[in-house]
Enzyme design. Structure first.
Site, PDB file in Angstrom:
ATOM      1  N   ASP B  90      -5.722   4.859  -4.291  1.00  0.00           N
ATOM      2  CA  ASP B  90      -6.542   4.549  -3.140  1.00  0.00           C
ATOM      3  C   ASP B  90      -7.099   5.868  -2.611  1.00  0.00           C
ATOM      4  O   ASP B  90      -6.462   6.915  -2.708  1.00  0.00           O
ATOM      5  CB  ASP B  90      -5.717   3.826  -2.081  1.00  0.00           C
ATOM      6  N   SER B  91      -8.280   5.799  -2.030  1.00  0.00           N
ATOM      7  CA  SER B  91      -8.993   7.012  -1.633  1.00  0.00           C
ATOM      8  C   SER B  91      -8.341   7.700  -0.448  1.00  0.00           C
ATOM      9  O   SER B  91      -8.496   8.901  -0.252  1.00  0.00           O
ATOM     10  CB  SER B  91     -10.427   6.663  -1.266  1.00  0.00           C
ATOM     11  N   GLY B  92      -7.634   6.949   0.358  1.00  0.00           N
ATOM     12  CA  GLY B  92      -6.995   7.555   1.511  1.00  0.00           C
ATOM     13  C   GLY B  92      -7.709   7.278   2.814  1.00  0.00           C
ATOM     14  O   GLY B  92      -7.230   7.671   3.875  1.00  0.00           O
ATOM     15  N   GLY B  93      -8.848   6.594   2.758  1.00  0.00           N
ATOM     16  CA  GLY B  93      -9.561   6.264   3.988  1.00  0.00           C
ATOM     17  C   GLY B  93      -8.675   5.492   4.958  1.00  0.00           C
ATOM     18  O   GLY B  93      -8.595   5.814   6.147  1.00  0.00           O
ATOM     19  N   PHE B  94      -7.955   4.511   4.408  1.00  0.00           N
ATOM     20  CA  PHE B  94      -7.100   3.691   5.266  1.00  0.00           C
ATOM     21  C   PHE B  94      -5.990   4.519   5.901  1.00  0.00           C
ATOM     22  O   PHE B  94      -5.624   4.311   7.059  1.00  0.00           O
ATOM     23  CB  PHE B  94      -6.507   2.526   4.457  1.00  0.00           C
ATOM     24  N   ASP B 144     -14.205   4.955   1.983  1.00  0.00           N
ATOM     25  CA  ASP B 144     -14.941   3.965   2.772  1.00  0.00           C
ATOM     26  C   ASP B 144     -14.732   4.217   4.255  1.00  0.00           C
ATOM     27  O   ASP B 144     -13.787   4.908   4.642  1.00  0.00           O
ATOM     28  CB  ASP B 144     -14.524   2.537   2.401  1.00  0.00           C
ATOM     29  N   GLN B 186     -17.255  -3.498   2.753  1.00  0.00           N
ATOM     30  CA  GLN B 186     -16.840  -3.611   4.147  1.00  0.00           C
ATOM     31  C   GLN B 186     -17.756  -4.609   4.859  1.00  0.00           C
ATOM     32  O   GLN B 186     -18.507  -5.322   4.213  1.00  0.00           O
ATOM     33  CB  GLN B 186     -16.871  -2.230   4.823  1.00  0.00           C
ATOM     34  N   ASP B 263      -2.762  -5.632  -4.341  1.00  0.00           N
ATOM     35  CA  ASP B 263      -1.676  -4.662  -4.127  1.00  0.00           C
ATOM     36  C   ASP B 263      -1.091  -4.938  -2.759  1.00  0.00           C
ATOM     37  O   ASP B 263      -1.802  -5.399  -1.851  1.00  0.00           O
ATOM     38  CB  ASP B 263      -2.190  -3.215  -4.137  1.00  0.00           C
ATOM     39  N   CYS B 301      13.916 -17.381 -12.418  1.00  0.00           N
ATOM     40  CA  CYS B 301      13.379 -16.029 -12.633  1.00  0.00           C
ATOM     41  C   CYS B 301      14.138 -15.362 -13.779  1.00  0.00           C
ATOM     42  O   CYS B 301      15.362 -15.410 -13.837  1.00  0.00           O
ATOM     43  CB  CYS B 301      13.544 -15.211 -11.352  1.00  0.00           C
ATOM     44  N   CYS B 303      14.029 -12.088 -14.443  1.00  0.00           N
ATOM     45  CA  CYS B 303      14.015 -10.632 -14.250  1.00  0.00           C
ATOM     46  C   CYS B 303      15.394 -10.043 -14.512  1.00  0.00           C
ATOM     47  O   CYS B 303      16.400 -10.759 -14.527  1.00  0.00           O
ATOM     48  CB  CYS B 303      13.505 -10.283 -12.852  1.00  0.00           C
ATOM     49  N   CYS B 306      17.993 -11.028 -11.790  1.00  0.00           N
ATOM     50  CA  CYS B 306      18.487 -12.411 -11.817  1.00  0.00           C
ATOM     51  C   CYS B 306      19.328 -12.688 -13.063  1.00  0.00           C
ATOM     52  O   CYS B 306      20.133 -13.615 -13.082  1.00  0.00           O
ATOM     53  CB  CYS B 306      17.318 -13.386 -11.706  1.00  0.00           C
ATOM     54  N   HIS B 332      13.444  -7.416  -8.181  1.00  0.00           N
ATOM     55  CA  HIS B 332      13.242  -8.872  -8.278  1.00  0.00           C
ATOM     56  C   HIS B 332      11.927  -9.302  -7.625  1.00  0.00           C
ATOM     57  O   HIS B 332      11.174 -10.088  -8.196  1.00  0.00           O
ATOM     58  CB  HIS B 332      14.407  -9.614  -7.623  1.00  0.00           C
TER      59      HIS B 332
END
Lengths: 372, 372
Positions: B90-94, B144, B186, B263, B301, B303, B306, B332
């Site tokens: 992620d660009s890091g704007g958030f 962004d 946006q 994500d 499950c 995994c 489990c 899990h």
């Protein structure tokens, strides 16, 4: 059949095999500590990948939480924690002594209040056998009477005698044939007491013996002297376990004096403090020097962590507060101590323990003054 | 060649393959979040065992700590974190928006003080491309301009226009041919803005597109409506990534509306709060009901967790404060969301997504009122 086969000796040092209901364990062996049925931060498959075949758990902790019945319902401690290897459970005497509140000891046993909720409990030599038989560990320690470091000789003698009486009471109620019961030699730092206690316990013919009540504050040389004394009296055909040790240096000196088994929280506790054990000393991963170091923790280590991760990355994890940091270093530190025990065994087998240990201690020493 | 191959559609829902320099990723896909180059508590080999092929990392965090140069020296982010799969940064704007102090945005970019040490930095569309090219991620997000939920239309329009201008500036400086650059739509919750921004960005011909600025406090139905609007305008032959989502329910509704990638910190953050995701709802492992429950977290499950551990054991780990607890539940939960995306893909492939999703949502719903 004896639970222990001696394969080689060099001086007092021994290489052997401990036979348990969950596999044979080559000795000398380091046993990681999973007090509450979990080696802190490390999963069972990682222990296996580090070559670990036996771990510790603690009867005091598991009796209080989650409770013996839950573990019995799960099919025993192995099933509960999903660990296919062997388990040694400590009796809990040390934990009552160090953790529990309002504890009182008499000939009957320990009377104490839980450190979790203050509830009242009594541990007797017999009840502690029953708890560990319910847990289903492969090796169970008898209840012993512990005294603080530096007590006077009469107090130490009383505790040693009580430990002997309790061992006999424990032995009288053993029921499981798939569990090995180990007695614990006490006697503080009094040579005569240690010698007598070891001899008296040996006469009770337990499958194995532990040396307890050491590394609790006494001089290291005195602790090692007591180990030597105990091992002179303990039967040579039975396994010997030095409780709560230790560091690479202490393990080597105790192996030299005939100890076969070790346990300690040291590798996992150090890891949580960002300390990695290496063949050239300890690394403090919070030191700036490691932030750009693209080498593994120890270039001579073949553990899963050293195969995949750099000091720079692990140092970053600690700085960033990522729980993967303590986890990775725990795995590495356990692998290091396991590898040390394995190398000691090979050296004893080849009759070169003295030379090997000098080299290892020199390596550990050399960097003691270097930035870590 | 396009980085995306569409394999099947059902209504707006899509199954496809995302081609990256570190492997092909089947979509829909859930990407676990490793903000600081570590998916919290989970090691790379465990991600692989859960079927994960792509993880997120964050340019803002990694730029500040350990710093871009360390990761470049390590041979890039994959080598640094020992992750053989694909990485989206992620660009890091958030993060500038939500974490940094004294942050100010103008046409140039973001000017901010580090949340770690107060040091001053500027992120421009160009510098953020350079950082991510140095990190060497497989997919890099453009910078962004973010606005809080509920801003008025003029402010939202300004931000959307700036995001568009920044995307064009970012595209002009791209150098790596092995990294896919994704633009971010946006426009807050204004349909006309979202539609125009998606269309304008589509004209810039990025390899892929994200939908940003949603799930930040608006009504869920409004968020889903915006997703629908964006996807109507975005090119059908390119991958679509809904940022910061999410829960099983939200993922299903977004997949229904044509989203391919997700994500969220949800599975790992929930795990640290003792919440396990199951096909029949969430389990709070601190609830007394689980202390004696010898079933796995989810019987359906497959995994690694489990397969090996019971609810009773994991509940014990949380009560005992053992770090293995959050770790096991993180593994899990990630496996659950990965499995959900995989099942959605199979359902779309077979033209039964509507029926499948009704069944899954029903299962999740059924237990919503039950004790968890």
């Amino acid at each position: 059949m004896s639970c222990f086969t001696l394969a080689a000796r060099e001086g007092a040092a021994r290489a052997g095999t401990l036979h348990t209901a969950h596999g044979d364990i080559s000795t000398p062996v380091f046993m990681p500590v999973g007090t509450q049925a979990s080696v802190k931060g490390v999963a069972p498959d990682e222990l296996t990948a580090c070559g670990v075949g036996i771990v510790l758990a603690n009867a005091y902790h598991l009796y209080l939480r989650p409770g013996t019945q839950v573990i019995r319902d799960a099919g025993g401690l192995h099933a509960f924690m999903s660990w296919p290897g062997a388990i040694l459970t400590d009796s809990g005497g040390f934990q009552v002594f160090s953790l529990a509140r309002l504890s009182r000891v008499d000939d009957d046993g320990y009377h104490f209040a839980s450190h979790l909720d203050g509830s009242r409990h009594t541990f007797t030599p017999e009840s502690v056998v029953a708890i560990q038989e319910a847990l289903g560990s492969d090796i169970a320690m008898v209840l012993d009477d512990l005294v603080p470091a530096g007590v006077d000789e009469p107090r130490a003698r009383d505790a040693a005698h009580r430990t002997l009486r309790w061992a006999a009471r424990a032995k009288a109620v053993l029921q499981r044939t798939d569990q090995l019961s180990f007695a614990i030699v006490q006697g503080s730092t009094y040579e005569a007491l240690r010698r007598a206690n070891a001899r008296d316990l040996a006469a009770l013919d337990f499958p194995g013996y532990a040396i307890g009540g050491l590394w609790v504050g006494e001089e290291r040389s005195l602790g090692l002297a007591m180990v030597e004394v105990c091992n002179q009296e303990l039967p040579p055909d039975k396994p010997r376990y030095l409780m709560g040790v230790g560091t690479p240096e202490d393990m080597i000196e105790a192996i030299r004096r005939g100890v076969d088994m070790f346990d300690c929280v040291y590798p996992t506790r150090s890891a949580r403090h960002a300390l990695a054990l290496t063949s050239t000393g300890r690394l403090n991963l919070r030191n700036a020097a490691h932030a750009r170091d693209m080498r593994p923790l120890d270039a001579s280590c073949g553990c899963p962590v050293c195969s995949a991760f750099t000091r720079a990355y692990i140092a970053h994890l600690f700085r960033a507060g990522e729980m993967l940091g303590p986890r990775l270093v725990s795995v590495h530190n356990i692998a290091m101590l396991n590898g040390l025990a394995k190398a000691a065994r090979a050296a004893i087998h080849d009759g070169r323990f003295d030379r090997w240990s000098a080299g290892v201690l020199d390596g550990l020493q050399r960097s003691a003054g270097a930035p870590s």
